[in-house]
Structures are given as C-alpha cells and as structure tokens.
Design a protein around this motif. Sequence first.
Motif, PDB file in Angstrom:
ATOM      1  N   ASP A  10       0.812  -1.218   0.000  1.00  0.00           N
ATOM      2  CA  ASP A  10       0.000   0.000   0.000  1.00  0.00           C
ATOM      3  C   ASP A  10       0.850   1.276   0.000  1.00  0.00           C
ATOM      4  OD1 ASP A  10       0.523  -0.999   2.740  1.00  0.00           O
ATOM      5  OD2 ASP A  10      -0.526   0.797   3.387  1.00  0.00           O
ATOM      6  N   ARG A  38      -3.187  -4.076   3.591  1.00  0.00           N
ATOM      7  CA  ARG A  38      -4.116  -3.128   2.952  1.00  0.00           C
ATOM      8  C   ARG A  38      -4.162  -3.420   1.444  1.00  0.00           C
ATOM      9  NH1 ARG A  38      -4.530   2.572   3.430  1.00  0.00           N
ATOM     10  NH2 ARG A  38      -6.698   1.979   3.104  1.00  0.00           N
ATOM     11  N   ARG A 210      -9.697  -2.274   8.200  1.00  0.00           N
ATOM     12  CA  ARG A 210      -9.143  -1.527   7.070  1.00  0.00           C
ATOM     13  C   ARG A 210      -8.254  -2.396   6.197  1.00  0.00           C
ATOM     14  NH1 ARG A 210      -5.208   3.747   7.294  1.00  0.00           N
ATOM     15  NH2 ARG A 210      -3.915   2.220   8.370  1.00  0.00           N
ATOM     16  N   ASP A 229      -9.335   0.339  12.082  1.00  0.00           N
ATOM     17  CA  ASP A 229      -9.274   1.797  12.109  1.00  0.00           C
ATOM     18  C   ASP A 229     -10.458   2.326  12.917  1.00  0.00           C
ATOM     19  OD1 ASP A 229      -9.120   4.512  11.626  1.00  0.00           O
ATOM     20  OD2 ASP A 229      -8.749   4.306   9.480  1.00  0.00           O
ATOM     21  N   HIS A 236     -11.903   4.935   3.628  1.00  0.00           N
ATOM     22  CA  HIS A 236     -10.468   4.817   3.883  1.00  0.00           C
ATOM     23  C   HIS A 236      -9.940   3.445   3.479  1.00  0.00           C
ATOM     24  CE1 HIS A 236     -10.457   8.181   7.199  1.00  0.00           C
ATOM     25  NE2 HIS A 236     -10.833   8.605   5.991  1.00  0.00           N
ATOM     26  N   SER A 241      -3.849   6.118   1.570  1.00  0.00           N
ATOM     27  CA  SER A 241      -3.821   6.810   2.860  1.00  0.00           C
ATOM     28  C   SER A 241      -3.023   8.111   2.805  1.00  0.00           C
ATOM     29  CB  SER A 241      -3.205   5.896   3.921  1.00  0.00           C
ATOM     30  OG  SER A 241      -1.820   5.714   3.672  1.00  0.00           O
ATOM     31  N   ASP A 242      -3.275   8.945   3.813  1.00  0.00           N
ATOM     32  CA  ASP A 242      -2.517  10.193   3.928  1.00  0.00           C
ATOM     33  C   ASP A 242      -1.026   9.913   4.093  1.00  0.00           C
ATOM     34  OD1 ASP A 242      -2.920   9.020   6.411  1.00  0.00           O
ATOM     35  OD2 ASP A 242      -3.299  10.901   7.472  1.00  0.00           O
ATOM     36  N   LYS A 243      -0.686   8.861   4.837  1.00  0.00           N
ATOM     37  CA  LYS A 243       0.716   8.497   5.027  1.00  0.00           C
ATOM     38  C   LYS A 243       1.367   8.113   3.701  1.00  0.00           C
ATOM     39  CE  LYS A 243       3.762   5.288   7.487  1.00  0.00           C
ATOM     40  NZ  LYS A 243       3.861   4.203   8.499  1.00  0.00           N
TER      41      LYS A 243
END
Length: 454
Positions: A10, A38, A210, A229, A236, A241-243
């Motif tokens: 991911d 993920r 998730r 999560d 999501h 993801s934001d990361k």
Amino acid sequence: MKILIRGAGDLATGIASRLYGAGHQILMTEIEVPLTVRRTVAMSRAVYEGNAQVEEMLGVFVKDQAGAEQVMAEGDIAVMVDETASCRAWFRPDVIVDAILAKRNLGTKITDAPFVIGVGPGFTAGVDCNCVVETKRGHTLGNIIWRESAIPNTGVPGNVAGYTIERLIRAGADGILESRAQIGDYVEKGSVVAVTGGVPVYAQMSGIVRGMLQDGVQVSKNLKIGDIDARAEVSHCYTISDKARAIGGGVLEAVTGFERMKDRFAVVILAAGAGTRFGGNKLNALVKNRPLYEYTLDRVQAFGAFPSFIVTGSEEIAQKAEKRGITPVWNKEPEKGISLSLVLGLKKALECRSDLRGAMFSVCDQPGLDTSTMQQIFCTASLHPGSIVCAGNSGRTGNPVCWDAGFFPELLALTGDEGGRQIMRKHKEKVRIIQVDPEELKDIDRREDLREPE
C-alpha cells in the motif's frame, strides 16, 4: 522517466500514484505470495488477481519483459514477481525506489540505477542509495534525507485516532488464514476476526477492518494479518492513505529534482598531480588497505546519470576508472599545474555534452569525503543557477566544487597551479558552501597525512 519500484504494497502504491500522476513509466516488483494487509489499495493484489485497480491506476500482472513493455506502453503499471529485481538488467530504469519496507536493506545498491531512493529505515543516504524518504508518522513524514538514515524502527505502530498496537490483527498460530471479517466490516472489540491454524484471532479494539490478508495464505504466529481503524470511515479502506501520499510526495520531489539534473552536469576527477610534496606517487598509497584513488572512483560511480571523466597519466588508474564507466583523459604534462588537468577535463566533457549546465571537479586525494556531500552539492547547484557550489566548513572553501556553465570560459583560460580558486575569489558573491565535517575536507598531501590519529 522509467522508474522501478521494489515492492507493491500500500505504501509503495501510494508512491506509484504520485509518480504515475506525474507521467512516469512504472514497473513494480513483488514476491510470489504478497503479504500486503491493505491489499484493496495495493498493486500487489495483481499478483494473485491478475489486475489491481487503485483509484485512477490499473496494475496488470505480467510474466516477462514483453508483457511489461506492452502494459507500460498502454499507460498502465506493470507488476511482476521478481524478488531480486533482476528485471533492472533489461528495464534499465532511470530511478529505483526500494519500497519493500522490510526495515532493512535486502540488497539494493546505490549503483543499481542512476538514482536510487530508499524508503524508510534500513538505508543510508550516500552509502546504499542517493537519498532516503522518512516513513515514520509525525512532523518529518515524507521528508527527503540526503545524509544519514531514516528514524529507526521502534516496533510500535503509528498513532491513528489514539490507538497504536491495538490496531493490529496478528496471527494466533502458524497455519492457513481464514478470515471471519472482511475489509470494510465494522467489528467490536473481542469479536473473532480471523482464524489462523485453527486458532481464533480476536479484535483488540472496535472499528472498521481496514486491512486483511487474502484467505488461504500461509502465515506464521504473530505475523500482522490485518488492521482496524477507529475512525470507521469505509472510504479509507479503498483509497490511498494520507501516510502513503506523504511518502509518495517525498519520492516525487526527489525524482523531480533528479530529473532536473539528469545528463546536465558532468564530473571531472583531477588525478594527474606529480605528488611533489608527498615525495612520490601518492594516489597509489594505501589507505585502509586500498589505493587512495579508489575512494574517489567509488564515489563518482554512484552518479551514473552524469558523464564522468578522470584526468590522469596513470594507466592503472585509467583502467580502473573505465571499469566503473569513467572516461580517462590523458595529461602527459602534470608539471604544468592543476589548471591544465582542469582545462583538459572540461574540454572533454564539453565535447561529449555541449549543453552542460555545470561541472563538478573533484580531487583524488580526499578519502574521507562522503558521497552524500557530492549529492548535496549537485542538488544545490541545480536549484541555484549561476552559482559556484563547494564543500566547506566555517567559511573555508574546499573540494569538490561544482561550477555553473557561465564560468566555463574563465575556467578554460586558467594556467598554472592554483586552479579555480582565483575565480572563486573574483566571484565571492556567487559561492555557496555546503557545510561538512572538517574530516571530509582533509586531503593527502604529505606522507604524514596517512597516519591514523592516536
């Protein structure tokens, strides 16, 4: 550019998304049985499903070079099983991104491609890659590290909505995974979310599942097989993801910087000195059981994107340089001073690339110089056209020095044994100094300089 990403999980897919959106050609490699938790947002899924759609990207599983080239020609991402990334031999990538995220380097070398990026812990900029991108959540997430390493792995997952280790779902025993909850399901703390080797696995918190490994995969006890999560946003589960986007942004920034430099700078090694103060051929003197000159050859080999030259009168040095892809330039009159070597090297570089934006000159007697220092000099020169960029300390200038093309006429007019210092004094306002440890600036001029400090 052609970019090879090692790993297709991911986070690697988040990196691919940034690069794909910037128009680069991407080949991703994976292991035979991917263990991506993920997986709904990972290209690794293509290995066992054939295709993987992640947002706007389509990853297609391929088995060989012909299949990969066809997929990439159609604008999609090729995914293949190739644990050692042997495909780099035919793909010849401009950039390799090691995004396996094994917390250690599994074999990537700085010379594997013209530009190599290590993602996360386990890599050291200037040693096994050109730069590292930080993966730890927090203020520095996605930062490009040009010297040293990323924050070491703590073994504790990042904090998401107030939860860390509770987020993880781990196998209760060795054996086959049988999921009891699917990605996107809401689960309560204490409920059975999977069975591994016949042993039930319980949720340690309430929230949305998730991530979960694919059914039927062989797992070992305590392996991470899923995550929960607490934010409970189903979307999501199916979006990057934001990361991953932050890490991808760091990689894209590094790639863009490299693209701006690629083929536009040359490296000229000055290795034709007579060694008068040393009292003989100093470049063959042994430093930690290696000839002094080899340290410079190794550093320059890390910059395969730049045409490189070595000005020398030594057949041995010329042969060793050629094996590393460095072109020898002969200086049969070293007694005329360093300026002759500088002029000969620059003329040869301009014969090969008349459109050079700059040239870095490096002496061959600085065994302590870091490869990362050379990289920082190139980055600074690329960002500041018209500059003279050099290594230095506390206002003192040293080598290497990267000269903007605007100074080439003055460099070509040099004579004597002072080299470019007279030009630097004339254009003090154009000089930018990369601060380094004084040990890096030390050169070997006399035999006593070879002695180890007590």
